[in-house]
Design an enzyme around this catalytic site. Structure first.
Site, PDB file in Angstrom:
ATOM      1  N   GLY A  13       0.831  -1.211   0.000  1.00 49.42           N
ATOM      2  CA  GLY A  13       0.000   0.000   0.000  1.00 49.42           C
ATOM      3  C   GLY A  13       0.860   1.253   0.000  1.00 49.42           C
ATOM      4  NE  ARG A  39      -4.152   4.051  -6.088  1.00 51.49           N
ATOM      5  CZ  ARG A  39      -4.580   4.945  -5.204  1.00 51.49           C
ATOM      6  NH1 ARG A  39      -5.216   6.036  -5.624  1.00 51.49           N
ATOM      7  NH2 ARG A  39      -4.389   4.769  -3.915  1.00 51.49           N
ATOM      8  CG  ASN A  91       0.211   1.091   4.827  1.00 51.24           C
ATOM      9  OD1 ASN A  91      -0.258   1.805   5.706  1.00 51.24           O
ATOM     10  ND2 ASN A  91       0.063   1.366   3.522  1.00 51.24           N
ATOM     11  CE1 TYR A 157     -10.248   0.096   8.374  1.00 53.41           C
ATOM     12  CE2 TYR A 157     -10.780   1.253  10.400  1.00 53.41           C
ATOM     13  CZ  TYR A 157      -9.878   0.933   9.400  1.00 53.41           C
ATOM     14  OH  TYR A 157      -8.601   1.447   9.441  1.00 53.41           O
TER      15      TYR A 157
HETATM   16  P1  NDP Z   1      -4.865   5.495   1.805  1.00 62.62           P
HETATM   17  O1  NDP Z   1      -6.178   5.243   1.158  1.00 62.62           O
HETATM   18  O2  NDP Z   1      -4.232   6.817   1.606  1.00 62.62           O
HETATM   19  O3  NDP Z   1      -3.826   4.351   1.409  1.00 62.62           O
HETATM   20  C1  NDP Z   1      -4.190   3.001   1.367  1.00 62.62           C
HETATM   21  C2  NDP Z   1      -3.142   2.214   0.607  1.00 62.62           C
HETATM   22  O4  NDP Z   1      -3.516   0.823   0.593  1.00 62.62           O
HETATM   23  C3  NDP Z   1      -3.025   2.665  -0.844  1.00 62.62           C
HETATM   24  O5  NDP Z   1      -1.659   2.738  -1.181  1.00 62.62           O
HETATM   25  C4  NDP Z   1      -3.706   1.569  -1.617  1.00 62.62           C
HETATM   26  O6  NDP Z   1      -3.083   1.416  -2.894  1.00 62.62           O
HETATM   27  C5  NDP Z   1      -3.410   0.361  -0.735  1.00 62.62           C
HETATM   28  N1  NDP Z   1      -4.314  -0.740  -0.985  1.00 62.62           N
HETATM   29  C6  NDP Z   1      -5.668  -0.775  -0.774  1.00 62.62           C
HETATM   30  N2  NDP Z   1      -6.155  -1.933  -1.216  1.00 62.62           N
HETATM   31  C7  NDP Z   1      -5.114  -2.658  -1.717  1.00 62.62           C
HETATM   32  C8  NDP Z   1      -4.986  -3.928  -2.302  1.00 62.62           C
HETATM   33  N3  NDP Z   1      -6.049  -4.729  -2.489  1.00 62.62           N
HETATM   34  N4  NDP Z   1      -3.760  -4.356  -2.696  1.00 62.62           N
HETATM   35  C9  NDP Z   1      -2.679  -3.558  -2.523  1.00 62.62           C
HETATM   36  N5  NDP Z   1      -2.726  -2.352  -1.954  1.00 62.62           N
HETATM   37  C10 NDP Z   1      -3.935  -1.906  -1.566  1.00 62.62           C
HETATM   38  O7  NDP Z   1      -5.120   5.243   3.372  1.00 62.62           O
HETATM   39  P2  NDP Z   1      -4.102   5.244   4.622  1.00 62.62           P
HETATM   40  O8  NDP Z   1      -2.743   5.538   4.218  1.00 62.62           O
HETATM   41  O9  NDP Z   1      -4.746   6.043   5.670  1.00 62.62           O
HETATM   42  O10 NDP Z   1      -4.232   3.707   5.062  1.00 62.62           O
HETATM   43  C11 NDP Z   1      -3.108   2.886   5.275  1.00 62.62           C
HETATM   44  C12 NDP Z   1      -3.385   1.946   6.431  1.00 62.62           C
HETATM   45  O11 NDP Z   1      -3.574   2.723   7.618  1.00 62.62           O
HETATM   46  C13 NDP Z   1      -4.645   1.108   6.275  1.00 62.62           C
HETATM   47  O12 NDP Z   1      -4.374  -0.199   6.734  1.00 62.62           O
HETATM   48  C14 NDP Z   1      -5.644   1.793   7.195  1.00 62.62           C
HETATM   49  O13 NDP Z   1      -6.636   0.918   7.659  1.00 62.62           O
HETATM   50  C15 NDP Z   1      -4.724   2.250   8.299  1.00 62.62           C
HETATM   51  N6  NDP Z   1      -5.232   3.315   9.148  1.00 62.62           N
HETATM   52  C16 NDP Z   1      -5.611   4.522   8.618  1.00 62.62           C
HETATM   53  C17 NDP Z   1      -6.085   5.526   9.439  1.00 62.62           C
HETATM   54  C18 NDP Z   1      -6.580   6.832   8.923  1.00 62.62           C
HETATM   55  O14 NDP Z   1      -7.286   7.551   9.650  1.00 62.62           O
HETATM   56  N7  NDP Z   1      -6.238   7.220   7.699  1.00 62.62           N
HETATM   57  C19 NDP Z   1      -6.138   5.331  10.896  1.00 62.62           C
HETATM   58  C20 NDP Z   1      -5.733   4.022  11.349  1.00 62.62           C
HETATM   59  C21 NDP Z   1      -5.281   3.079  10.489  1.00 62.62           C
HETATM   60  P3  NDP Z   1      -3.820   1.083  -4.271  1.00 62.62           P
HETATM   61  O15 NDP Z   1      -5.197   1.670  -4.211  1.00 62.62           O
HETATM   62  O16 NDP Z   1      -2.920   1.712  -5.297  1.00 62.62           O
HETATM   63  O17 NDP Z   1      -3.821  -0.403  -4.354  1.00 62.62           O
HETATM   64  C1  8X3 Z   2      -8.950   4.566  10.885  1.00 58.52           C
HETATM   65  C2  8X3 Z   2      -9.359   5.344  12.096  1.00 58.52           C
HETATM   66  O1  8X3 Z   2     -11.338   5.937  13.578  1.00 58.52           O
HETATM   67  O2  8X3 Z   2     -11.624   6.178  11.169  1.00 58.52           O
HETATM   68  O3  8X3 Z   2      -8.560   3.282  11.213  1.00 58.52           O
HETATM   69  O4  8X3 Z   2     -11.566   4.015  12.184  1.00 58.52           O
HETATM   70  S1  8X3 Z   2     -11.048   5.346  12.260  1.00 58.52           S
END
Ligand code: NDP
Ligand code: 8X3
Length: 258
Positions: A13, A39, A91, A157
């Site tokens: 990711g 992507r 991630n 989730y």
């Molecule tokens: P983004 O949407 O900015 O990034 C998510 C990343 O995951 C992208 O690079 C996307 O790439 C990749 N991804 C999603 N599905 C797939 C797949 N099937 N195969 C490969 N890659 C995949 O979100 P975040 O950076 O915020 O999220 C990253 C992590 O952090 C996640 O696990 C999320 O649950 C966690 N998180 C986020 C929080 C928040 O508030 N933002 C809080 C707590 C945890 P692509 O689409 O190119 O495949």
């Molecule tokens: C992402 C944080 O609070 O939107 O994991 O679920 S929350």
């Protein structure tokens, strides 16, 4: 000092948000990077910028972590000089929808479970045997505060992130004695593309999530990941919860009046 020199770090990711920031933080510290996401064009662009800015060796490749055969092929087919992964940052993940359980879309549920839980399992299962054989390696999972507390309409989730916590803990038990380390970094609200993905591209609704307070940046989370990875070999940071100062729980965020 380059803390990660001669280390190979695999980030899933990496095309956005936290994964992208992790790639940058590890590149800054001298690591070589395996970057995966769906992507590919974004990854190529990131690889070029990390090579230019830090002189980092980067191997980007398109991968859907939900596709077990593709994961096995990608990891099994790594060039010889890229096979010895030192740090795996699991991630890749997403949230889809914010609906009451009784109204939830099955397609959203499948996507979250397939990505956040099964994708993490597939990548870890492919990478771990090599780490165990080499007697060194570190798995860093990106969980969430949603893996510690459930909020209304967070149902599936939250369940997927509770699963990440359980898998991190289970892995730590099963790897005890191998010298490998397992960490989970669990953030509160981080402003990335996360909410846009959750709300199926609704940018206004997504922006509203971060209204009136200062959320975490992806870089804040990447620094916590880097901290875990740069401790001495005998130190395992098991779980890190990182929250915005204005967020006390999944349900309590102090927002300024506008
Ligand atoms: P983004 O949407 O900015 O990034 C998510 C990343 O995951 C992208 O690079 C996307 O790439 C990749 N991804 C999603 N599905 C797939 C797949 N099937 N195969 C490969 N890659 C995949 O979100 P975040 O950076 O915020 O999220 C990253 C992590 O952090 C996640 O696990 C999320 O649950 C966690 N998180 C986020 C929080 C928040 O508030 N933002 C809080 C707590 C945890 P692509 O689409 O190119 O495949
Ligand atoms: C992402 C944080 O609070 O939107 O994991 O679920 S929350």
């Amino acid at each position: 000092m380059s803390f990660m020199k001669n280390k190979i770090v695999f980030v899933t990711g990496a095309s956005s948000g936290v994964g992208r920031a992790c790639a940058r933080a590890f590149a800054r510290e001298g690591a070589s990077l395996l970057l995966a996401a769906r992507r590919a064009a974004r990854l190529k662009e990131l690889a070029e910028s990390l090579a230019a800015e830090f002189g980092a060796a980067v191997l980007p490749f398109a991968l859907d972590v939900r596709d077990q055969a593709a994961v096995a092929r990608a990891v099994g087919g790594l060039p010889e000089n890229w096979k010895a992964v030192d740090v795996l940052v699991n991630n890749a993940g997403l949230s889809r929808g914010l609906d009451k359980f009784q109204d939830g879309l099955l397609s959203d549920w499948e996507e979250m479970i397939d990505t956040n839980v099964k994708g993490l399992l597939y990548v870890s299962r492919a990478v771990l045997p090599g780490m165990v054989t080499r007697g060194r390696g570190h798995v860093i999972n990106i969980g969430s505060i949603a893996g510690h507390e459930i909020y209304p309409a967070g149902n599936v989730y939250c369940a997927s992130k509770f699963a990440v916590k359980a898998l991190s803990r289970g892995l730590r038990l099963d790897l005890c004695g191998t010298n490998l380390r397992v960490s989970t970094v669990d953030p509160g609200m981080v402003e990335t593309e996360f909410s846009e993905v959750r709300f199926h591209g609704d940018k206004t609704r997504a922006a509203n999530v971060y209204r009136g307070f200062t959320p975490l940046t992806a870089e804040d989370v990447a620094e916590a990941v880097l901290f875990c990875a740069t401790r001495p070999a005998h130190v395992n940071i098991s779980e890190v919860i990182v929250m915005p100062t204005a967020q006390a729980s999944t349900m309590l965020v102090h927002r300024r009046e506008s």
